[in-house]
Design an enzyme around this catalytic site. Structure first.
Site, PDB file in Angstrom:
ATOM      1  N   ASP A  86       5.083 -11.313   4.945  1.00 24.41           N
ATOM      2  CA  ASP A  86       5.388 -10.074   5.668  1.00 24.41           C
ATOM      3  C   ASP A  86       6.885  -9.991   5.996  1.00 24.41           C
ATOM      4  OD1 ASP A  86       4.862  -7.675   6.890  1.00 24.41           O
ATOM      5  OD2 ASP A  86       4.157  -8.557   8.759  1.00 24.41           O
ATOM      6  N   GLY A  87       7.391  -8.767   5.996  1.00 24.68           N
ATOM      7  CA  GLY A  87       8.773  -8.546   6.450  1.00 24.68           C
ATOM      8  C   GLY A  87       9.725  -8.033   5.384  1.00 24.68           C
ATOM      9  N   ARG A 132      11.279  -4.585   6.461  1.00 21.15           N
ATOM     10  CA  ARG A 132      12.308  -4.706   7.516  1.00 21.15           C
ATOM     11  C   ARG A 132      13.574  -5.357   6.972  1.00 21.15           C
ATOM     12  NH1 ARG A 132       8.644  -7.731  11.531  1.00 21.15           N
ATOM     13  NH2 ARG A 132       7.282  -7.691   9.725  1.00 21.15           N
ATOM     14  N   TRP A 133      13.416  -6.319   6.087  1.00 21.32           N
ATOM     15  CA  TRP A 133      14.581  -6.982   5.484  1.00 21.32           C
ATOM     16  C   TRP A 133      15.462  -5.924   4.802  1.00 21.32           C
ATOM     17  CZ3 TRP A 133      17.031  -7.418   0.866  1.00 21.32           C
ATOM     18  CH2 TRP A 133      17.909  -8.482   0.687  1.00 21.32           C
ATOM     19  N   ARG A 170      12.929   0.250   0.720  1.00 23.21           N
ATOM     20  CA  ARG A 170      11.975  -0.835   0.975  1.00 23.21           C
ATOM     21  C   ARG A 170      11.694  -1.671  -0.268  1.00 23.21           C
ATOM     22  NH1 ARG A 170       8.759  -0.787   5.427  1.00 23.21           N
ATOM     23  NH2 ARG A 170       7.058  -1.635   4.197  1.00 23.21           N
ATOM     24  N   HIS A 196      11.045  -5.823  -1.377  1.00 26.18           N
ATOM     25  CA  HIS A 196       9.968  -6.428  -2.176  1.00 26.18           C
ATOM     26  C   HIS A 196      10.548  -7.234  -3.352  1.00 26.18           C
ATOM     27  CE1 HIS A 196       7.061  -4.471   0.283  1.00 26.18           C
ATOM     28  NE2 HIS A 196       7.326  -3.247  -0.146  1.00 26.18           N
ATOM     29  N   TRP A 238      -2.744   0.698  -0.328  1.00 29.46           N
ATOM     30  CA  TRP A 238      -2.742   1.962  -1.075  1.00 29.46           C
ATOM     31  C   TRP A 238      -2.315   3.119  -0.170  1.00 29.46           C
ATOM     32  CZ3 TRP A 238      -3.149   1.637  -6.170  1.00 29.46           C
ATOM     33  CH2 TRP A 238      -3.872   0.585  -6.730  1.00 29.46           C
ATOM     34  N   LEU A 294       0.122 -26.797 -10.116  1.00 28.49           N
ATOM     35  CA  LEU A 294      -0.058 -25.956  -8.925  1.00 28.49           C
ATOM     36  C   LEU A 294      -0.945 -24.775  -9.298  1.00 28.49           C
ATOM     37  CD1 LEU A 294       1.123 -25.253  -5.914  1.00 28.49           C
ATOM     38  CD2 LEU A 294       2.448 -23.567  -7.160  1.00 28.49           C
ATOM     39  N   ILE A 319      -4.106 -11.528  11.298  1.00 28.35           N
ATOM     40  CA  ILE A 319      -4.615 -12.063  10.024  1.00 28.35           C
ATOM     41  C   ILE A 319      -4.693 -10.960   8.965  1.00 28.35           C
ATOM     42  CG2 ILE A 319      -7.064 -11.845  10.661  1.00 28.35           C
ATOM     43  CD1 ILE A 319      -7.417 -14.640   9.278  1.00 28.35           C
ATOM     44  N   GLU A 329      -5.354 -24.268   9.789  1.00 30.98           N
ATOM     45  CA  GLU A 329      -4.316 -24.254  10.828  1.00 30.98           C
ATOM     46  C   GLU A 329      -3.419 -23.053  10.566  1.00 30.98           C
ATOM     47  OE1 GLU A 329      -4.292 -26.306  13.384  1.00 30.98           O
ATOM     48  OE2 GLU A 329      -6.076 -27.271  12.574  1.00 30.98           O
TER      49      GLU A 329
HETATM   50  C1  FPP Z   1       4.612  -7.051   3.407  1.00 30.24           C
HETATM   51  O1  FPP Z   1       5.888  -6.706   3.881  1.00 30.24           O
HETATM   52  C2  FPP Z   1       4.696  -7.294   2.004  1.00 30.24           C
HETATM   53  C3  FPP Z   1       4.000  -6.644   1.048  1.00 30.24           C
HETATM   54  C4  FPP Z   1       3.013  -5.585   1.321  1.00 30.24           C
HETATM   55  C5  FPP Z   1       4.186  -6.951  -0.354  1.00 30.24           C
HETATM   56  C6  FPP Z   1       4.406  -8.415  -0.632  1.00 30.24           C
HETATM   57  C7  FPP Z   1       4.931  -8.515  -1.982  1.00 30.24           C
HETATM   58  C8  FPP Z   1       5.886  -9.397  -2.356  1.00 30.24           C
HETATM   59  C9  FPP Z   1       6.458 -10.443  -1.543  1.00 30.24           C
HETATM   60  C10 FPP Z   1       6.412  -9.335  -3.673  1.00 30.24           C
HETATM   61  C11 FPP Z   1       5.500 -10.031  -4.595  1.00 30.24           C
HETATM   62  C12 FPP Z   1       4.875  -8.938  -5.247  1.00 30.24           C
HETATM   63  C13 FPP Z   1       4.244  -8.992  -6.332  1.00 30.24           C
HETATM   64  C14 FPP Z   1       3.947  -7.682  -6.849  1.00 30.24           C
HETATM   65  C15 FPP Z   1       3.849 -10.286  -6.991  1.00 30.24           C
HETATM   66  P1  FPP Z   1       6.089  -5.279   4.512  1.00 30.24           P
HETATM   67  O2  FPP Z   1       6.509  -4.364   3.442  1.00 30.24           O
HETATM   68  O3  FPP Z   1       4.855  -4.873   5.256  1.00 30.24           O
HETATM   69  O4  FPP Z   1       7.265  -5.548   5.500  1.00 30.24           O
HETATM   70  P2  FPP Z   1       7.517  -4.863   6.899  1.00 30.24           P
HETATM   71  O5  FPP Z   1       6.453  -5.373   7.821  1.00 30.24           O
HETATM   72  O6  FPP Z   1       8.862  -5.376   7.266  1.00 30.24           O
HETATM   73  O7  FPP Z   1       7.476  -3.382   6.699  1.00 30.24           O
END
Ligand code: FPP
Length: 248
Positions: free
Chosen positions: A18-19, A22-23, A31, A35, A67, A129, A186, A198
């Site tokens: 997550d994040g 915001r990054w 956005r 990603h 979606w 892995l 979660i 954990e």
């Molecule tokens: C949540 O951050 C992240 C996602 C919904 C996508 C996660 C995807 C990746 C890390 C890239 C890997 C992707 C593929 C297609 C393999 P957020 O967008 O909700 O962040 P925010 O909470 O800061 O808005």
């Protein structure tokens, strides 16, 4: 004295990445730029897990609920997955990574589905892995699809039968679940499988999640006592940290 996992590397690590949004927003970027950085962070994390002897990494890349995001973000994420597959599968294959896509494929296009299957087939013999990418995944979807499968086969719905029908039946339950981005939820991830995991919540945004952050999560995991419903006094020395052990 309480027994901890002090010498144990978690066998199965699962991550809510997550994040990303915001990054990007903090840098005045779209956005999708977050990603893309998220994919780079995932590549680094795969490498770091292999170096540390972690056997299974499961990541939440796209939830059943994602979606509902703006259409351009959804199409951007789909495109990113396609590009990432084309770019990363050869090196994942060469590095011993066995790739699985976990989630509902029905809503995906034929071409997209074929790409996922091809990537899985290309890496299926690998043992270093197991990388599970949860895509169009939700914990509730998984439990429902497993129950539907058993019902269609006329099987009794027991914990063991459900466990075997779930989409992650090919790996033991996660020992450690990490969520980045500072949220303490979660979010429909591994609802069944995380029963005795954990949890570690990191304030780092996913694109900033580096080796040191992974090491911190592992150190936190090692400081925990896993009791699986037992008492401290009952724990035999060899039982703590056994990832194949199911709930007592
Ligand atoms: C949540 O951050 C992240 C996602 C919904 C996508 C996660 C995807 C990746 C890390 C890239 C890997 C992707 C593929 C297609 C393999 P957020 O967008 O909700 O962040 P925010 O909470 O800061 O808005």
């Amino acid at each position: 004295m309480a027994k901890t996992n002090s010498t144990v590397v978690p066998h199965h690590v699962a991550i809510v990445m997550d994040g990303n949004g915001r990054w990007a927003t903090r840098r005045f970027l779209p956005r999708i730029a977050g990603h893309k950085q998220g994919v780079s962070a995932l590549n680094r994390c795969v490498q770091a897990c292999m170096e540390r002897g972690i056997g299974v990494l499961t990541v939440f890349a796209f939830s059943s609920e994602n979606w509902n995001r703006p259409p351009e973000e959804v199409s951007g994420l789909m495109e990113l997955l396609g590009l990432s597959l084309a770019r990363e599968v050869p090196s994942l294959k060469a590095n011993g990574v066995q790739l699985h896509f976990v989630g509902d494929r029905q809503r995906l296009s034929d071409k997209f589905r074929a790409g996922l299957t091809q990537a899985e087939q290309a890496t299926e013999g690998n043992q270093r892995l197991v990388l599970n990418v949860c895509f169009n995944y939700g914990g509730r979807w998984d439990i429902a699809q497993a129950a539907r499968k058993l019902a269609a086969e006329g099987q009794e719905i027991t914990e063991m039968a459900l466990d075997r029908a779930l989409a992650l039946a090919h790996v033991p339950d996660p020992d450690l679940v990490i969520r980045t981005g500072g949220e303490l939820r979660i979010s429909n991830f591994l609802l069944w499988q995380a029963a005795y995991s954990e949890f570690h919540f990191s304030d780092k945004l996913w694109p900033d999640f580096d080796d040191a952050a992974l090491d911190e999560a592992i150190a936190v995991y090692r400081s925990r006592e896993r009791r699986f419903g037992q008492t401290s006094a009952q724990l035999a020395p060899e039982s703590a940290g056994d990832s194949t052990m199911k709930a007592a």
